[in-house]
Design a protein around this motif. Sequence first.
Motif, PDB file in Angstrom:
ATOM      1  N   GLY A 139       1.886  11.074  15.008  1.00  0.00           N
ATOM      2  CA  GLY A 139       2.814  10.328  15.862  1.00  0.00           C
ATOM      3  C   GLY A 139       3.003   8.886  15.451  1.00  0.00           C
ATOM      4  O   GLY A 139       3.360   8.034  16.265  1.00  0.00           O
ATOM      5  N   SER A 140       2.799   8.587  14.152  1.00  0.00           N
ATOM      6  CA  SER A 140       2.880   7.190  13.690  1.00  0.00           C
ATOM      7  C   SER A 140       3.814   7.049  12.490  1.00  0.00           C
ATOM      8  O   SER A 140       3.726   7.843  11.542  1.00  0.00           O
ATOM      9  N   VAL A 141       4.686   6.035  12.529  1.00  0.00           N
ATOM     10  CA  VAL A 141       5.522   5.750  11.356  1.00  0.00           C
ATOM     11  C   VAL A 141       4.678   5.191  10.211  1.00  0.00           C
ATOM     12  O   VAL A 141       5.184   4.971   9.117  1.00  0.00           O
ATOM     13  N   GLY A 142       3.400   4.987  10.466  1.00  0.00           N
ATOM     14  CA  GLY A 142       2.477   4.554   9.417  1.00  0.00           C
ATOM     15  C   GLY A 142       1.917   5.705   8.599  1.00  0.00           C
ATOM     16  O   GLY A 142       1.213   5.481   7.619  1.00  0.00           O
TER      17      GLY A 142
ATOM     18  N   LEU B 327      -4.258  -9.199 -17.167  1.00  0.00           N
ATOM     19  CA  LEU B 327      -4.703  -8.350 -16.064  1.00  0.00           C
ATOM     20  C   LEU B 327      -3.574  -8.204 -15.055  1.00  0.00           C
ATOM     21  O   LEU B 327      -2.884  -9.174 -14.742  1.00  0.00           O
ATOM     22  N   ALA B 328      -3.384  -6.992 -14.567  1.00  0.00           N
ATOM     23  CA  ALA B 328      -2.528  -6.789 -13.393  1.00  0.00           C
ATOM     24  C   ALA B 328      -3.389  -6.113 -12.349  1.00  0.00           C
ATOM     25  O   ALA B 328      -4.111  -5.161 -12.652  1.00  0.00           O
ATOM     26  N   SER B 329      -3.370  -6.644 -11.136  1.00  0.00           N
ATOM     27  CA  SER B 329      -4.157  -5.992 -10.087  1.00  0.00           C
ATOM     28  C   SER B 329      -3.245  -5.606  -8.926  1.00  0.00           C
ATOM     29  O   SER B 329      -2.229  -6.258  -8.667  1.00  0.00           O
ATOM     30  N   PHE B 330      -3.589  -4.517  -8.247  1.00  0.00           N
ATOM     31  CA  PHE B 330      -2.692  -3.890  -7.280  1.00  0.00           C
ATOM     32  C   PHE B 330      -3.368  -3.745  -5.925  1.00  0.00           C
ATOM     33  O   PHE B 330      -4.542  -3.405  -5.839  1.00  0.00           O
ATOM     34  N   HIS B 331      -2.602  -4.013  -4.884  1.00  0.00           N
ATOM     35  CA  HIS B 331      -3.093  -3.802  -3.533  1.00  0.00           C
ATOM     36  C   HIS B 331      -1.962  -3.181  -2.695  1.00  0.00           C
ATOM     37  O   HIS B 331      -0.807  -3.132  -3.146  1.00  0.00           O
ATOM     38  N   SER B 332      -2.299  -2.739  -1.507  1.00  0.00           N
ATOM     39  CA  SER B 332      -1.379  -1.913  -0.724  1.00  0.00           C
ATOM     40  C   SER B 332      -1.676  -2.063   0.761  1.00  0.00           C
ATOM     41  O   SER B 332      -2.785  -2.440   1.152  1.00  0.00           O
ATOM     42  N   THR B 333      -0.689  -1.759   1.598  1.00  0.00           N
ATOM     43  CA  THR B 333      -0.932  -1.726   3.044  1.00  0.00           C
ATOM     44  C   THR B 333      -1.422  -0.344   3.496  1.00  0.00           C
ATOM     45  O   THR B 333      -1.706  -0.140   4.667  1.00  0.00           O
ATOM     46  N   SER B 334      -1.503   0.613   2.562  1.00  0.00           N
ATOM     47  CA  SER B 334      -1.713   2.019   2.934  1.00  0.00           C
ATOM     48  C   SER B 334      -3.161   2.396   3.191  1.00  0.00           C
ATOM     49  O   SER B 334      -3.419   3.424   3.803  1.00  0.00           O
ATOM     50  N   LYS B 335      -4.106   1.637   2.670  1.00  0.00           N
ATOM     51  CA  LYS B 335      -5.505   2.053   2.759  1.00  0.00           C
ATOM     52  C   LYS B 335      -6.301   1.036   3.576  1.00  0.00           C
ATOM     53  O   LYS B 335      -5.789   0.447   4.495  1.00  0.00           O
ATOM     54  N   CYS B 336      -7.564   0.818   3.228  1.00  0.00           N
ATOM     55  CA  CYS B 336      -8.427  -0.125   3.949  1.00  0.00           C
ATOM     56  C   CYS B 336      -8.446   0.223   5.446  1.00  0.00           C
ATOM     57  O   CYS B 336      -8.501   1.390   5.792  1.00  0.00           O
ATOM     58  N   TYR B 337      -8.421  -0.773   6.304  1.00  0.00           N
ATOM     59  CA  TYR B 337      -8.458  -0.509   7.745  1.00  0.00           C
ATOM     60  C   TYR B 337      -7.048  -0.336   8.310  1.00  0.00           C
ATOM     61  O   TYR B 337      -6.872   0.010   9.470  1.00  0.00           O
ATOM     62  N   MET B 338      -6.007  -0.603   7.464  1.00  0.00           N
ATOM     63  CA  MET B 338      -4.636  -0.545   7.956  1.00  0.00           C
ATOM     64  C   MET B 338      -4.133   0.898   7.986  1.00  0.00           C
ATOM     65  O   MET B 338      -3.611   1.366   8.994  1.00  0.00           O
ATOM     66  N   GLY B 339      -4.223   1.546   6.816  1.00  0.00           N
ATOM     67  CA  GLY B 339      -3.762   2.933   6.699  1.00  0.00           C
ATOM     68  C   GLY B 339      -2.274   3.099   6.949  1.00  0.00           C
ATOM     69  O   GLY B 339      -1.822   4.173   7.331  1.00  0.00           O
ATOM     70  N   GLY B 342       3.206   4.754   5.606  1.00  0.00           N
ATOM     71  CA  GLY B 342       4.641   4.977   5.780  1.00  0.00           C
ATOM     72  C   GLY B 342       5.490   3.747   5.509  1.00  0.00           C
ATOM     73  O   GLY B 342       6.678   3.866   5.217  1.00  0.00           O
ATOM     74  N   PHE B 343       4.890   2.555   5.598  1.00  0.00           N
ATOM     75  CA  PHE B 343       5.674   1.329   5.416  1.00  0.00           C
ATOM     76  C   PHE B 343       5.886   0.972   3.952  1.00  0.00           C
ATOM     77  O   PHE B 343       6.703   0.124   3.643  1.00  0.00           O
ATOM     78  N   ARG B 344       5.132   1.625   3.060  1.00  0.00           N
ATOM     79  CA  ARG B 344       5.264   1.397   1.628  1.00  0.00           C
ATOM     80  C   ARG B 344       5.223  -0.103   1.287  1.00  0.00           C
ATOM     81  O   ARG B 344       6.109  -0.628   0.615  1.00  0.00           O
TER      82      ARG B 344
END
Lengths: 508, 508
Positions: A139-142, B327-339, B342-344
Amino acid sequence: SKPWLTFFCCQLIALSGVSERRRGLAQEKMTENGVFSRDKVLTIDTMNPTVKNVEYAVRGPIVQRAIQIEKELREGVKKPFTEVIKANIGDAHAMGQQPITFFRQVLALCSYPELLNENMFPEDAKNRARRILQACGGGSVGAYSASQGIDCVRQDVARYIERRDGGVPCDPDNVYLTTGASDGIVTMLKLLVCGEGASRTGVMISIPQYPLYSAALAELGAVQVNYYLNEEKCWSMDLSELERSLAEARKHCNPKALCIINPGNPTGQVQSRQCIEDVIRFAAKERLFLMADEVYQDNVYAEGCQFHSFKKVLFELGPEYSDNVELASFHSTSKCYMGECGFRGGYMEVINMDPEVQAQLSKLVSVRLCPPVPGQALMDLVVNSPQPGEPSHTTFMKERTATLSLLAEKAKLTEQILNTVPGITCNPVQGAMYSFPNISLPEKSIKEAKALGQAPDMFYCMKLLEETGICLVPGSGFGQKDGTYHFRSGHPSLLKHFITAFHILRWV
Amino acid sequence: SKPWLTFFCCQLIALSGVSERRRGLAQEKMTENGVFSRDKVLTIDTMNPTVKNVEYAVRGPIVQRAIQIEKELREGVKKPFTEVIKANIGDAHAMGQQPITFFRQVLALCSYPELLNENMFPEDAKNRARRILQACGGGSVGAYSASQGIDCVRQDVARYIERRDGGVPCDPDNVYLTTGASDGIVTMLKLLVCGEGASRTGVMISIPQYPLYSAALAELGAVQVNYYLNEEKCWSMDLSELERSLAEARKHCNPKALCIINPGNPTGQVQSRQCIEDVIRFAAKERLFLMADEVYQDNVYAEGCQFHSFKKVLFELGPEYSDNVELASFHSTSKCYMGECGFRGGYMEVINMDPEVQAQLSKLVSVRLCPPVPGQALMDLVVNSPQPGEPSHTTFMKERTATLSLLAEKAKLTEQILNTVPGITCNPVQGAMYSFPNISLPEKSIKEAKALGQAPDMFYCMKLLEETGICLVPGSGFGQKDGTYHFRSGHPSLLKHFITAFHILRWV
């Protein structure tokens, strides 16, 4: 920026014996400043050569200079103007267009479902949000969606296409949600390209074109096959020109696809039904995969003009065509009355695609996991907008109509104003969101530009930017007939537009 | 689906004389059903061959079958289970993880700024929303942003990196916002790939790997150079293995880059500071461009383990390295405590990139216009979360800690449960969001699988899915040492997890 610090550190390293290890590093050298530096692994000479061939004028040197000028203005540098007017891009909200209230209400509800408990939102907005949230994992757009897009959104898209096309059936399995239309177009081109030398895939694109096409083809190493739109006949597509272009191309590559932008970008024409029919027959006869970029499908302003989707015309031509001609058509949340570019929503529909190829397409899109879910939600609202009887319908229709009327008015005004300027001739803007006038440049300016190694219309646009703050894209970024010069202008708000015209007038 | 209708239409066409024109169509044939059909322009034989080589197990055949089974369950088909448990993907919200309230409040405010007038939102949420909106064209998240990302978001990212890395400077101009980390990784690989035959670019990736890497390399036609993680030493990286892999690769390609995923996906290890140091020295010595996939940087669970960014270690090694190693380093909103998958949302930072190449990178990202703006806003909130003293700080910290504790607990439980199952051995899950246990398969099953032309672990996972409804990804989708078998499992909610273990137990 701190050479003495680096120098000091290097000395320290040398003394501490680290330099022993350094000898293992290849290609190192001592620069003037005493900094040890190696050649980079990744240099302009060792990088991907196809990337170097990519050009994208809409965000090219003119726009970079415009951003610099904005910074200079903020820093207090004196200019003959106080503000940069960015008419380089079809970015409706940046130009002051207001979002549709209903869309934003639903998006807020999807983002923060606690708001479903508030009384401030109409019931239809809440229902749409609930339906979208139910279709999302947890149920989450996330949550990630299916790679092809949320099921119920694809179903809504299919029903929208059926309504739009007078009942021609649409299978949701042929609908792919995308990250804006660009994403879909690049994905389709990626599937099409193969071969080497004379059997390399060629893709026919209009000139002038939207430079996403040339950029994607350059990156994929495909052959760009130009066909010229007829400026004298309001940028129409001539069958004879398609034939000439194709015959020419077949001498050196394998043309496999034909791209059409309708309504046109940057040229603003709306194609007649007859023209679309001719193009489909041509594609069938010559065995070309059709790609129809129809992102401006609601942006039709001129009297007597009407949007006809390639799919509808294809089916009206009968099963000989509708069973055979392969077509991909593209739509987006970024244009029309929505102008929601930032959400990167869109879809593509594929028709008559070989099932094995379609399986490959589905696999390919899965690598990027899914299109942005808020953009998918927005796409859903566009194809499933408030219906008569629903509480938001009246406001929605009022906002939609007002926006489209304003866009039509701006298109008309732009055309009129530009045509009052000596040396500028602008075709009627029948649709889309741009004017692409022809400019006669003084021989002196052309010479001056060429001496600087610049395209004359780039030189013109750069001067215009420096002297008036108006940011346009030169026609050379879209392609044009040799010896002709143009620029593409978005339609900024009315007042600014008059100022634009005034300044152009002074300069030509 | 309606052959009689098509047949009827074809007859009609034939009678009406249209068939005359049809003769012009190439390669047409009459099928059994009387349908005229042409060979497709785009077939599995004429399509882009590099796309065919792409594999992406995380959304591959197992997942497709899982989706079918879900449909069958909905249709009332009887199964030994009532629900499919999708442990194939790290999709936190789909598994029941709750979003961070503050993030969603700000996103709702950005989507529908009317809410700024409501009393229901805390002031810090409103302030964040105002700041983001001010940075958007026309004050709308519906406007395109700069292609590299919104200025103030990139500045916030730079300050976050500086704090994380104990003050190592970060220039916002080196930060690129992306459409999830995948987008950044593919873009970087795209820059790197060139050459043909023995001079074709090779890219070193760990085995097991996250299949985005193999998929992107296949699509780009680059050479995948495998280095094996050491399962016996908790999936650590061995220098000798890197050396072996590189020496081997140099015989047939030009290895130019080394990719590391830390914390590891699918293997869940967290690299020691010493290991990272070794890898950086190795890259410097061997002239390799480093790509550090650090999307799980907050997901570290095991005692004694700590996340060290490649950038921080690079700078601690002194200017010999920090001035040179790319060096190129990558981070995301998809993992960690956020999960928030869907927001990509995501970013990449490039360090020591050649300025000419970086200009090419900036040009390349401009073709796709901009990353989704809601994802950019979310990335901003992640790097600029509520501070002590702000009204949302307490709740934010409580939610963040609770989520990370739950993830740690699940990781521990998964490891423990899996290790109680005969035939299954699972390394400690030090970080990230998956277990990647080793499974001993009975000789009989291996034979049965091979007879079906299936990888034995694919056969195992498919059986498990059919018999228990648990959807895992076979180790063969990530790569593994010959003769060993694994699966990757996400960590679903606790109860489901026990059931999973129970069923596995029954089947082995």
